[in-house]
Design a protein around this motif. Structure first.
Motif, mmCIF file in Angstrom:
data_model
loop_
_atom_site.group_PDB
_atom_site.id
_atom_site.type_symbol
_atom_site.label_atom_id
_atom_site.label_comp_id
_atom_site.label_asym_id
_atom_site.label_seq_id
_atom_site.Cartn_x
_atom_site.Cartn_y
_atom_site.Cartn_z
ATOM 1 N N PHE A 1 0.620 -0.942 0.260
ATOM 2 C CA PHE A 1 -0.375 -0.135 -0.128
ATOM 3 C C PHE A 1 1.061 1.002 -0.025
ATOM 4 O O PHE A 1 1.993 1.305 0.540
ATOM 5 C CB PHE A 1 -1.167 0.124 0.740
ATOM 6 C CG PHE A 1 -2.214 -0.858 0.659
ATOM 7 C CD1 PHE A 1 -2.850 -0.891 0.306
ATOM 8 C CD2 PHE A 1 -2.177 -2.040 1.503
ATOM 9 C CE1 PHE A 1 -3.823 -1.914 0.380
ATOM 10 C CE2 PHE A 1 -3.421 -2.900 2.074
ATOM 11 C CZ PHE A 1 -4.020 -3.303 1.102
ATOM 12 N N LYS A 2 1.022 2.068 -0.948
ATOM 13 C CA LYS A 2 0.967 3.496 -0.744
ATOM 14 C C LYS A 2 -0.325 4.753 -0.354
ATOM 15 O O LYS A 2 -1.129 4.102 -0.610
ATOM 16 C CB LYS A 2 1.620 4.114 -2.441
ATOM 17 C CG LYS A 2 2.940 3.167 -3.197
ATOM 18 C CD LYS A 2 3.792 2.944 -2.213
ATOM 19 C CE LYS A 2 4.620 1.929 -3.884
ATOM 20 N NZ LYS A 2 6.334 1.299 -2.222
ATOM 21 N N PRO A 3 0.499 5.688 0.310
ATOM 22 C CA PRO A 3 -0.327 6.852 0.556
ATOM 23 C C PRO A 3 -0.650 7.631 -0.638
ATOM 24 O O PRO A 3 0.334 7.580 -1.156
ATOM 25 C CB PRO A 3 0.421 7.508 1.760
ATOM 26 C CG PRO A 3 1.630 7.210 0.777
ATOM 27 C CD PRO A 3 1.876 5.817 0.507
ATOM 28 N N ILE A 4 -2.261 8.082 -0.395
ATOM 29 C CA ILE A 4 -2.439 8.696 -1.433
ATOM 30 C C ILE A 4 -3.616 9.562 -0.961
ATOM 31 O O ILE A 4 -3.888 9.122 0.373
ATOM 32 C CB ILE A 4 -2.995 8.096 -2.516
ATOM 33 C CG1 ILE A 4 -3.500 9.397 -3.431
ATOM 34 C CG2 ILE A 4 -4.389 7.143 -2.105
ATOM 35 C CD1 ILE A 4 -4.359 8.930 -4.822
ATOM 36 N N CYS A 5 -3.644 11.359 -0.656
ATOM 37 C CA CYS A 5 -4.514 11.979 -0.425
ATOM 38 C C CYS A 5 -6.175 11.926 -0.837
ATOM 39 O O CYS A 5 -6.427 11.129 -2.223
ATOM 40 C CB CYS A 5 -4.260 13.496 -0.688
ATOM 41 S SG CYS A 5 -5.697 14.622 -0.133
ATOM 42 N N ALA A 6 -7.037 11.903 0.320
ATOM 43 C CA ALA A 6 -8.488 10.897 -0.124
ATOM 44 C C ALA A 6 -8.695 11.761 -1.337
ATOM 45 O O ALA A 6 -9.698 10.562 -2.376
ATOM 46 C CB ALA A 6 -9.267 10.444 1.060
ATOM 47 N N GLU A 7 -8.856 13.059 -1.619
ATOM 48 C CA GLU A 7 -9.240 13.495 -2.393
ATOM 49 C C GLU A 7 -8.744 13.540 -4.038
ATOM 50 O O GLU A 7 -9.679 13.609 -4.286
ATOM 51 C CB GLU A 7 -8.943 14.986 -1.707
ATOM 52 C CG GLU A 7 -10.101 15.971 -2.841
ATOM 53 C CD GLU A 7 -9.373 17.144 -2.556
ATOM 54 O OE1 GLU A 7 -10.004 18.359 -3.265
ATOM 55 O OE2 GLU A 7 -9.052 17.594 -1.618
#
Length: 113
Positions: free
Chosen positions: A67-73
């Protein structure tokens, strides 16, 4: 925006979940293969600036870098079809696919993590 919140609440009612809308400025964990047809999602407790959501397609792998983090927007721009599920409470999972396939369920094991 109010229309979107109503869709989230309606889905939560359908699956007997508390409505816990996300902060769209927080992070979601996504897999690199997010463009495959079937999407899976599960919600853990949120911590350290995250929504608690992890979303993937394809086969799940137990790797630290899956998993890589991404802004929910930003996620909502890439995959707007997940929006109505993101208000589900901790412990809920979803699976969506072609031909409007939808499965939503509560996974007690997740809510205890």
């Amino acid at each position: 925006m109010e229309f979107l919140l109503r869709r989230e609440k309606k889905l939560c009612q359908k699956y007997d979940s508390l409505s816990k809308p996300i902060n769209k400025d927080l992070k979601v964990g996504i897999s690199a293969d997010l463009y495959l047809e079937t999407l899976n999602g599960l919600r853990h407790n949120s911590e350290d600036g995250t929504t608690g959501w992890f979303i993937w397609s394809g086969k799940f792998e137990e790797r630290d870098d899956f998993f890589k983090p991404i802004c929910a927007e930003h996620l909502l721009k890439l995959k707007p079809e997940v929006l109505k599920y993101l208000g589900l409470d901790i412990g809920f999972r979803f699976l969506i696919g072609k031909d409007n396939y939808e499965d939503v369920w509560f996974d007690k094991k997740i809510s205890n993590v």
